[in-house]
Scaffold this active site. Structure first.
Site, mmCIF file in Angstrom:
data_model
loop_
_atom_site.group_PDB
_atom_site.id
_atom_site.type_symbol
_atom_site.label_atom_id
_atom_site.label_comp_id
_atom_site.label_asym_id
_atom_site.label_seq_id
_atom_site.Cartn_x
_atom_site.Cartn_y
_atom_site.Cartn_z
ATOM 1 N N LYS A 1 -26.160 8.039 6.069
ATOM 2 C CA LYS A 1 -27.293 7.745 6.117
ATOM 3 C C LYS A 1 -28.204 6.542 4.964
ATOM 4 O O LYS A 1 -26.739 6.154 4.272
ATOM 5 C CB LYS A 1 -28.001 8.848 4.619
ATOM 6 C CG LYS A 1 -29.489 9.106 4.465
ATOM 7 C CD LYS A 1 -29.770 10.595 3.890
ATOM 8 C CE LYS A 1 -30.931 10.465 3.901
ATOM 9 N NZ LYS A 1 -31.958 11.617 3.005
ATOM 10 N N GLU B 1 -37.125 27.486 0.180
ATOM 11 C CA GLU B 1 -38.504 28.047 0.010
ATOM 12 C C GLU B 1 -38.864 29.377 -0.046
ATOM 13 O O GLU B 1 -39.025 29.966 -1.455
ATOM 14 C CB GLU B 1 -39.332 27.721 0.234
ATOM 15 C CG GLU B 1 -39.857 25.867 -0.714
ATOM 16 C CD GLU B 1 -38.668 25.277 0.743
ATOM 17 O OE1 GLU B 1 -38.590 25.420 1.919
ATOM 18 O OE2 GLU B 1 -39.111 23.805 0.320
ATOM 19 N N ARG C 1 -44.530 28.072 2.181
ATOM 20 C CA ARG C 1 -43.473 28.696 2.899
ATOM 21 C C ARG C 1 -43.176 29.815 2.354
ATOM 22 O O ARG C 1 -42.659 31.304 3.048
ATOM 23 C CB ARG C 1 -42.004 27.178 3.164
ATOM 24 C CG ARG C 1 -42.116 26.704 4.276
ATOM 25 C CD ARG C 1 -41.334 27.382 4.882
ATOM 26 N NE ARG C 1 -42.085 25.788 6.425
ATOM 27 C CZ ARG C 1 -40.960 25.422 6.834
ATOM 28 N NH1 ARG C 1 -39.581 25.405 6.455
ATOM 29 N NH2 ARG C 1 -41.503 24.057 8.142
HETATM 30 C C1 TPP Z 1 -39.846 22.710 3.650
HETATM 31 C C2 TPP Z 1 -39.576 21.418 3.567
HETATM 32 N N1 TPP Z 1 -39.020 21.121 1.770
HETATM 33 C C3 TPP Z 1 -38.818 20.450 1.365
HETATM 34 C C4 TPP Z 1 -38.870 19.296 2.417
HETATM 35 C C5 TPP Z 1 -38.727 17.637 1.630
HETATM 36 N N2 TPP Z 1 -37.250 17.258 2.551
HETATM 37 C C6 TPP Z 1 -37.907 15.932 3.305
HETATM 38 S S1 TPP Z 1 -36.684 14.906 3.571
HETATM 39 C C7 TPP Z 1 -35.504 16.434 3.044
HETATM 40 C C8 TPP Z 1 -34.064 16.297 3.316
HETATM 41 C C9 TPP Z 1 -33.566 16.070 4.635
HETATM 42 O O1 TPP Z 1 -32.488 16.308 4.726
HETATM 43 P P1 TPP Z 1 -31.798 16.408 6.381
HETATM 44 O O2 TPP Z 1 -32.922 17.223 7.133
HETATM 45 O O3 TPP Z 1 -30.220 16.338 5.946
HETATM 46 O O4 TPP Z 1 -32.421 14.680 6.444
HETATM 47 P P2 TPP Z 1 -31.976 13.430 6.465
HETATM 48 O O5 TPP Z 1 -32.995 12.754 5.529
HETATM 49 O O6 TPP Z 1 -30.407 13.549 5.129
HETATM 50 O O7 TPP Z 1 -31.741 12.099 6.690
HETATM 51 C C10 TPP Z 1 -36.338 17.130 2.405
HETATM 52 C C11 TPP Z 1 -35.518 18.295 1.476
HETATM 53 C C12 TPP Z 1 -39.005 18.913 3.456
HETATM 54 N N3 TPP Z 1 -39.986 18.287 3.911
HETATM 55 N N4 TPP Z 1 -39.861 20.396 3.957
#
Ligand code: TPP
Length: 640
Positions: free
Chosen positions: A288, A377, A405
């Site tokens: 990342k 969630e 959710r």
């Molecule tokens: C249902 C839901 N909960 C929380 C989030 C907040 N959120 C956005 S990106 C993220 C992290 C995602 O991690 P990953 O899929 O590994 O992607 P990366 O950012 O590491 O590329 C979170 C928790 C969301 N978008 N949707």
């Protein structure tokens, strides 16, 4: 400010153009794409590290697959900036997340290349599987369907529900697991450990080598040893993979792990995978923030840093002359620790938003009492319910939009059993630049119809602290406290906490003809409006109702007995929300005043700054002021 793309990127206006690039130049295209993202995001802001991490993957995917006919679905979509730039939106990219500009997430209305609207996580496999099954049904055999999902998003239950289905579907689905070991904060849970294990230990490869060594040493099989070993290896491989590989166990063919930053290797692998039918998963390891040293080093901070100086890495901060009020998030984070120090029953729960919600303050201070449970969630709510059955008092902090959710869990697991779980709904109201997928528009409406649920919203920091204090006093049922993203109004916010009587509002000022009833932080606009009107010699009453449920009936009797004109203001959906609760009270009690409800209309409100959106929906200060003036001009209602 004009930002110039590099020489190769300047000629790429679509994946068609990209396909004209020689394989040897793909690394340069990727580098130019990365640089362009850095250049634009540093000036205009937005999500950052995630897009940098998938630059090579994005390039390879559009190089190999025939998008938009092949369906490419990004999970969450905060990492899709490279995708937007390569699919004809480069020259508009500076409008990303700006009012009326490009959306910060893929969006079907915006481009044919955006196959599925996203923002909430863990949906990509389900959506891509739906597309794949539709193609099968329509006999479109050549179409590919690709879901790109991060390891964080893979912790969401939906991703597993979808894989469970995909494994028996025989559909043409490729899942790409973009594994960077990060969610917004470091990824959590057993799956993370498992992915790290298969990335680093290669259990299967080790065993294969051992078999080869043993047979090689004894050379019992003479000249045919190699052939025999190959056969043995295949059966060992299929046995071991089935046994030890989670994805293979679900009937998904597993490939990888591969280096997600070697664009040419990715092109080769993806081209090979095109020829392998059925559901499959490619495990891609990425970093990342790749290519911007500071973002690689502090990945949480650079998830969405805002504007910054790309040379020094200094993140822009607004300079204020007067002391600023803290953010509600900060008040929450400090207050929960303060309360937990006094009440040993208090526990903290967040689904993957420790930094965003400030639950990380408690996680640091009391690691055994505060949990990041991953992007989960539903689990967060039922886990909290479980804690509550044992007499603990969980504060489950979930962004309002993500709470959608876990609705069944709120009803079925918390409220039907009348368990005291405190729901702190962060980012309530408009989320701002993140847009409609993130607006916390519906919580007042969806919470107030559930029995055994208290629904409240603080107008300032002191109120938030008092509500948080009140929620941990002995009591039953769900207790919702919703507050917006951003700053409160009280620079001196560390007030001593005290109990608030549940269901009691506050009268902030008396008036003559008209009363404004507000809920939560948005009530501060009404204060501004009432001040302005007072200067014009117009006295308008203002009530901060504090609770939508139970609503303060004594106060409403007073309002409807005294005022024939009433305005309700909420930063939630107007259908079924706070204003609706007031109207229901009026009808049920045979009052007849003229009521105007201000709030979020029954429409999808796009992204923009919170204030722009409040104005668009007519409940910014000007909108409230205009409404007061218009209502004061109305002839009083007559009873027919
Ligand atoms: C249902 C839901 N909960 C929380 C989030 C907040 N959120 C956005 S990106 C993220 C992290 C995602 O991690 P990953 O899929 O590994 O992607 P990366 O950012 O590491 O590329 C979170 C928790 C969301 N978008 N949707």
């Amino acid at each position: 400010m004009l930002i110039k793309p590099g020489p190769l990127l300047a000629h790429i206006n679509s994946p068609e153009d990209l396909k004209k690039v020689e394989p040897k130049d793909l690394a340069q295209v990727s580098e130019e794409l990365r640089q362009y993202i850095i250049d634009v995001v540093s000036v205009y802001g937005g999500h950052f590290g995630a897009s940098l991490g998938v630059v090579e993957l994005t390039t390879a995917l559009h190089y190999v697959f025939n998008t938009p006919s092949d369906q490419l679905v990004w999970d969450v979509g905060h990492q899709a900036y490279g995708h937007k730039i390569l699919t004809g939106r480069r020259d508009n990219f500076h409008t990303n997340r700006v009012y009326k500009g490009l959306s910060g997430f893929p969006k079907r209305k915006e481009s044919n290349y955006d196959t599925f609207g996203v923002g909430h996580s863990s949906t990509s496999i389900s959506a891509a599987l739906g597309m794949a099954v539709a193609s099968q049904y329509k006999d479109e055999q050549d179409k590919h369907h690709i879901a790109v999902i991060g390891d964080g998003s893979m912790t969401g239950g939906m991703a597993f529900e979808a894989m469970n289905h995909a494994g028996v579907s025989n559909s043409n689905l490729l899942i790409i697991l973009n594994d960077n070991c990060m969610s917004i904060d470091p990824n959590v849970g057993a799956l993370k450990d498992y992915l790290t294990d298969i990335t680093t230990s290669h259990a299967y490869n080790k065993v294969r080598d051992e078999v080869w060594n043993i047979l090689g040493k004894t050379s019992k099989f003479g000249p045919n040893a190699r052939e025999i070993v190959a056969k043995l290896e295949n059966s060992v491989k299929s046995f071991l993979l089935k046994q030890s590989n989670l994805f293979e166990s679900l009937n998904l063919r597993y490939f990888g792990p591969v280096d997600g930053h070697d664009v040419n290797h990715l092109v080769d692998v993806l081209s090979d995978l095109k020829d392998i039918p059925g559901p499959k998963i490619l495990h891609c390891v990425t970093v990342k923030g790749k290519g911007y040293a500071l973002a690689e080093k502090d990945q949480t901070k650079w998830h969405a840093p805002g504007k910054f100086d790309k040379i020094t890495g200094e993140i822009q901060k607004k300079v204020h002359e007067t002391p600023q009020a803290p953010k509600y998030q900060q008040v929450f984070g400090n207050t929960i620790v303060e309360l937990a120090e006094q009440n040993e029953k208090i526990m903290g729960v967040t689904p993957a938003m420790p930094s965003g919600s400030s639950m990380n303050i408690m996680m640091k201070a009391m690691p055994e009492r505060a949990f990041d449970v991953g992007i989960a969630e539903q689990h967060a709510v039922t886990f909290s319910a479980g804690l509550a059955t044992q007499g603990l008092v969980p504060y489950c902090n979930i962004y309002s939009t993500f709470m959608q959710r876990a609705y069944d869990q709120v009803i079925h697991d918390v409220c039907l059993q009348n368990l005291r779980v405190v729901f702190c709904l962060d980012r309530a109201g408009f989320a701002g630049a993140d847009g409609p997928t993130h607006h916390g528009a519906y919580d007042l409406a969806y919470m107030r119809c559930i029995p055994n649920m208290i629904v409240s919203a603080p107008m300032n920091e002191e109120e938030l602290r008092n509500l948080m204090y009140t929620a941990q006093l002995p009591g039953e049922g769900g207790f919702t406290i919703r507050y917006p993203r951003g700053q409160g109004v009280m620079p001196e916010w560390k007030t001593p906490m005290q109990e608030i009587e549940i269901g009691k509002g506050r009268k902030l000022r008396d008036g003559e003809e008209l009363a404004i009833l507000t809920i939560g932080h948005i009530g501060n606009y009404a204060v501004e409006v009432c001040d302005a009107l007072e200067e014009e010699g117009i006295a308008v009453a203002h009530y901060d109702m504090r609770f939508v449920k139970p609503i303060d009936e004594d106060m409403l009797h007073e309002v409807f007995s005294k005022y024939r004109k009433v305005i309700t203001v909420e930063d939630g959906c107007i259908n079924g929300g706070f204003g609706s609760a007031v109207l229901e009270f009026m009808a049920d009690n045979q009052y007849m005043s003229q009521v105007t409800r201000l709030g979020i209309p029954d429409a999808v409100i796009e992204h923009g700054e919170q204030r722009q959106l409040h104005d668009e929906c007519n409940f910014g200060p000007e909108g409230i002021y205009r409404t007061v003036k218009r209502m004061l001009e109305l002839a009083p209602a007559t009873i027919l």
